[in-house]
Write a protein that holds these residues in place. Sequence first.
Motif, PDB file in Angstrom:
ATOM      1  N   TYR A   1       0.926  -1.213   0.039  1.00  0.00           N
ATOM      2  CA  TYR A   1       0.002   0.011  -0.085  1.00  0.00           C
ATOM      3  C   TYR A   1       0.843   1.272  -0.032  1.00  0.00           C
ATOM      4  N   GLY A   2       2.062   1.092   0.373  1.00  0.00           N
ATOM      5  CA  GLY A   2       3.203   2.271   0.377  1.00  0.00           C
ATOM      6  C   GLY A   2       3.175   2.691   1.753  1.00  0.00           C
ATOM      7  N   ILE A   3       4.183   2.317   2.353  1.00  0.00           N
ATOM      8  CA  ILE A   3       4.767   2.951   3.690  1.00  0.00           C
ATOM      9  C   ILE A   3       5.553   4.156   3.623  1.00  0.00           C
ATOM     10  N   ARG A   4       4.769   5.099   3.982  1.00  0.00           N
ATOM     11  CA  ARG A   4       5.549   6.529   3.936  1.00  0.00           C
ATOM     12  C   ARG A   4       6.396   6.735   5.155  1.00  0.00           C
ATOM     13  N   GLU A   5       6.213   6.384   6.312  1.00  0.00           N
ATOM     14  CA  GLU A   5       7.044   6.531   7.485  1.00  0.00           C
ATOM     15  C   GLU A   5       6.857   5.196   8.369  1.00  0.00           C
ATOM     16  N   PHE A   6       7.855   4.842   8.943  1.00  0.00           N
ATOM     17  CA  PHE A   6       7.663   3.729   9.827  1.00  0.00           C
ATOM     18  C   PHE A   6       8.841   4.122  11.138  1.00  0.00           C
ATOM     19  N   SER A   7       8.326   4.159  12.166  1.00  0.00           N
ATOM     20  CA  SER A   7       8.987   4.077  13.438  1.00  0.00           C
ATOM     21  C   SER A   7       8.813   3.259  14.585  1.00  0.00           C
ATOM     22  N   ARG A   8       9.767   2.739  15.276  1.00  0.00           N
ATOM     23  CA  ARG A   8       9.519   1.674  16.102  1.00  0.00           C
ATOM     24  C   ARG A   8      10.497   1.791  17.485  1.00  0.00           C
ATOM     25  N   THR A   9       9.659   1.450  18.422  1.00  0.00           N
ATOM     26  CA  THR A   9      10.431   1.803  19.774  1.00  0.00           C
ATOM     27  C   THR A   9      11.763   0.933  20.159  1.00  0.00           C
ATOM     28  N   GLY A  10      11.860  -0.152  19.822  1.00  0.00           N
ATOM     29  CA  GLY A  10      12.856  -1.185  20.355  1.00  0.00           C
ATOM     30  C   GLY A  10      12.252  -1.841  21.486  1.00  0.00           C
ATOM     31  N   ILE A  11      12.884  -2.907  21.796  1.00  0.00           N
ATOM     32  CA  ILE A  11      12.190  -3.996  22.831  1.00  0.00           C
ATOM     33  C   ILE A  11      12.499  -3.698  24.165  1.00  0.00           C
ATOM     34  N   THR A  12      11.057  -3.789  24.861  1.00  0.00           N
ATOM     35  CA  THR A  12      11.211  -3.662  26.280  1.00  0.00           C
ATOM     36  C   THR A  12      10.756  -5.059  26.913  1.00  0.00           C
ATOM     37  N   ALA A  13      11.291  -5.294  27.923  1.00  0.00           N
ATOM     38  CA  ALA A  13      11.025  -6.638  28.623  1.00  0.00           C
ATOM     39  C   ALA A  13      10.880  -7.006  30.099  1.00  0.00           C
ATOM     40  N   MET A  14      10.411  -8.097  30.242  1.00  0.00           N
ATOM     41  CA  MET A  14      10.353  -8.331  31.921  1.00  0.00           C
ATOM     42  C   MET A  14      10.390  -9.797  31.966  1.00  0.00           C
ATOM     43  N   ILE A  15      10.905 -10.239  33.026  1.00  0.00           N
ATOM     44  CA  ILE A  15      10.828 -11.656  33.309  1.00  0.00           C
ATOM     45  C   ILE A  15       9.358 -12.106  33.771  1.00  0.00           C
ATOM     46  N   ARG A  16       8.919 -13.300  33.349  1.00  0.00           N
ATOM     47  CA  ARG A  16       7.422 -13.465  33.727  1.00  0.00           C
ATOM     48  C   ARG A  16       7.488 -13.948  35.131  1.00  0.00           C
ATOM     49  N   GLY A  17       6.238 -14.013  35.520  1.00  0.00           N
ATOM     50  CA  GLY A  17       5.985 -14.566  36.831  1.00  0.00           C
ATOM     51  C   GLY A  17       6.542 -13.745  38.151  1.00  0.00           C
ATOM     52  N   ALA A  18       7.061 -14.567  38.975  1.00  0.00           N
ATOM     53  CA  ALA A  18       7.709 -14.248  40.293  1.00  0.00           C
ATOM     54  C   ALA A  18       8.747 -12.967  40.111  1.00  0.00           C
ATOM     55  N   VAL A  19       8.569 -12.131  41.245  1.00  0.00           N
ATOM     56  CA  VAL A  19       9.217 -10.955  41.372  1.00  0.00           C
ATOM     57  C   VAL A  19      10.686 -11.375  41.421  1.00  0.00           C
ATOM     58  N   LYS A  20      11.694 -10.624  40.532  1.00  0.00           N
ATOM     59  CA  LYS A  20      13.157 -10.617  40.523  1.00  0.00           C
ATOM     60  C   LYS A  20      13.602  -9.580  41.132  1.00  0.00           C
TER      61      LYS A  20
END
Length: 163
Positions: free
Chosen positions: A144-163
């Motif tokens: 369709y024609g991408i005019r502009e593309f911006s992405r944040t980069g990954i943010t992450a956390m361990i699942r479940g129990a508090v670390k």
Amino acid sequence: MSETRHTISVLVNNQPGVLQRVSGLFGRRGFNIESITVGESEEAGLSRMVIVTTGDERTLEQVQKQLYKLIDVIKVIDLSSHPMVARELALIKVSAEPSMRPEILGIVETFRAAVVDIGPSSLIVQVVGDTHKIDAMAELLKPYGIREFSRTGITAMIRGAVK
């Protein structure tokens, strides 16, 4: 030893120049940063950096040791060695004449994305998910024609129990 993708969480003092020192360390050691996100953490005065890099286990160990040598680094965790939740956000501006919008909206709906802006001949789509989801959506929107593309980069956390 094979090259693997590593997602590292680095808790740092929220001070001017810390991001520069951390990214400089990677550059001086010849380690590539695929993505880096930085923001406030749950503790006042501390920020969390989530860095995605590639390398073997020895490279990762070197990165962690070097990070701990920086005075403002409090804690380093290899998130990818645990079950984790990882997300990024992308904004994609797509050419969208009114006649093409139903097709594009079908793709948006399939990916549980959202249209966040509508212009006379374009749409801005927001998509949240893992890297593969964002890549797949961008691939489907390309015709369709991408005019502009911006992405944040990954943010992450361990699942479940508090670390």
